[in-house]
Design an enzyme around this catalytic site. Sequence first.
Site, PDB file in Angstrom:
ATOM      1  N   ARG A  38       0.927  -1.152   0.027  1.00 43.11           N
ATOM      2  CA  ARG A  38      -0.064  -0.122   0.024  1.00 43.11           C
ATOM      3  C   ARG A  38       0.949   1.271  -0.005  1.00 43.11           C
ATOM      4  O   ARG A  38       0.583   2.276  -0.540  1.00 43.11           O
ATOM      5  CB  ARG A  38      -0.831  -0.013   1.176  1.00 43.11           C
ATOM      6  CG  ARG A  38      -1.949  -0.966   1.026  1.00 43.11           C
ATOM      7  CD  ARG A  38      -3.035  -0.876   2.196  1.00 43.11           C
ATOM      8  NE  ARG A  38      -4.315  -1.625   2.051  1.00 43.11           N
ATOM      9  CZ  ARG A  38      -5.125  -1.705   3.038  1.00 43.11           C
ATOM     10  NH1 ARG A  38      -5.015  -1.277   4.145  1.00 43.11           N
ATOM     11  NH2 ARG A  38      -6.220  -2.295   2.623  1.00 43.11           N
ATOM     12  N   LYS A 200     -16.248 -12.113  11.105  1.00 44.24           N
ATOM     13  CA  LYS A 200     -17.359 -12.016  11.704  1.00 44.24           C
ATOM     14  C   LYS A 200     -18.509 -11.984  10.516  1.00 44.24           C
ATOM     15  O   LYS A 200     -18.343 -11.267   9.599  1.00 44.24           O
ATOM     16  CB  LYS A 200     -17.781 -10.469  12.272  1.00 44.24           C
ATOM     17  CG  LYS A 200     -16.877 -10.635  13.875  1.00 44.24           C
ATOM     18  CD  LYS A 200     -17.105  -9.317  14.494  1.00 44.24           C
ATOM     19  CE  LYS A 200     -16.303  -9.279  15.884  1.00 44.24           C
ATOM     20  NZ  LYS A 200     -16.678  -8.006  16.689  1.00 44.24           N
ATOM     21  N   GLY A 355      -6.511  -6.334   2.231  1.00 45.47           N
ATOM     22  CA  GLY A 355      -5.135  -6.272   2.659  1.00 45.47           C
ATOM     23  C   GLY A 355      -4.598  -7.674   3.245  1.00 45.47           C
ATOM     24  O   GLY A 355      -3.672  -8.109   2.774  1.00 45.47           O
ATOM     25  N   GLY A 378     -13.257  -3.837   3.173  1.00 45.66           N
ATOM     26  CA  GLY A 378     -14.607  -3.480   3.395  1.00 45.66           C
ATOM     27  C   GLY A 378     -15.060  -2.565   2.109  1.00 45.66           C
ATOM     28  O   GLY A 378     -16.372  -2.678   1.631  1.00 45.66           O
TER      29      GLY A 378
END
Length: 396
Positions: A38, A200, A355, A378
């Site tokens: 990144r 999750k 990532g 996300g």
Amino acid sequence: MEKIKKFTDIVDIKNKRVLLRSDFNVPVFKEEIHDKTRIDVSIPFIQNLLKKKAKVILISHLGRPKSEKDMNLSLKPIFKYLQEKIDHKIHFYSHKITNNTKEKISFLKSGEIIFFENIRFNVGEIKNDENFAKNLSSVADIYINDAFSCCHRMQASVHKIAKFVKNSYAGPLLMKEISSIDMVLSNKKNPTTCIIGGSKVSTKIGVIVSLIKKVNNLILVGAMANNFIKFKGNNVGKSLIEDDSDKMIKEIYDKAKKNNCEIITPLDVAVSESMNGEAKLKDLNKITDNEMILDIGPKTIEKIYNIIDISKTVLWNGPAGYFENENFSKGTISIAEKISNMTKSRSLISIVGGGDTISAVKNNHINIDFTHLSTAGGAFLEYIEGKNLPGIEVLK
């Protein structure tokens, strides 16, 4: 769609204060950067701004600090790396951002950088606080958001900031992400398969329910899949699971049935009594109370291979196991190699994001070839879902 204001070479930045929101949220352990991807992809644009004599104010976040004293999440290791890579003077600003910050950094000269400490050390960042955004905006003549991976967050440095800086633009990396994903999705061919990892169900249920309507196969791996294994009546031992997930999982299966989408969960797994242990392969009905699921097993990998073989488009976000221990990286590496090989051999359309996914692949030094590799997680999923991302909306 309303056009995004993108930064171009015709924007006059000479002697101007350019506030650049980058994404340097990289894995750092004991002040050592474990994946510089990144950072490296951001450097050419930073150098271009400096070459044109801009005064660059660089901001980013790292992790989710619990307080401003969480020095494990300081950006100083990244500052030191930038010093090595950029042949321009770089200052580090470790103070809170207040209404006095503009005055405190007035020493900054054209062709220099001042790199602010972790933006999330400021309470107003996460809260998208208007006063904090106003203080942040006071240091800038021009604002550029080049952090696509943060655009799904309604936070001050990607959202409210644009309210106070008239000249706000999308940077080249942000625009590249959007155009690449748009191009792939517009050329999407069925059957379409989506592979989702992560820990999750609750944080991704919206994405999952939305994708069920758009894909033919949904493969769930990683710790998220533990909840589905337990839902089917299997013992998951000490595995990471989410409380009260049964209702969400039932909703997912009901939606999948209505939309003719096949849900695929692990058939077998790799377990251990500790995260640092050796891998033991087990069928789902053989897991003991003192074991935890840390990867998918060979039967599951073969099932995923078979689905990829018949797919024409594959979207993948999230590793299949605890890849930080190489004993549990086999599932992730196998998926990466299969998608890459199929992309090269028969023009499979593939988008891979996140990532952790990239780190898993990079750490194992695999030669990969995907249609598009996104550093975002996300934001990548929510954009594919069709959501309006707050950080992009304010740039339209």
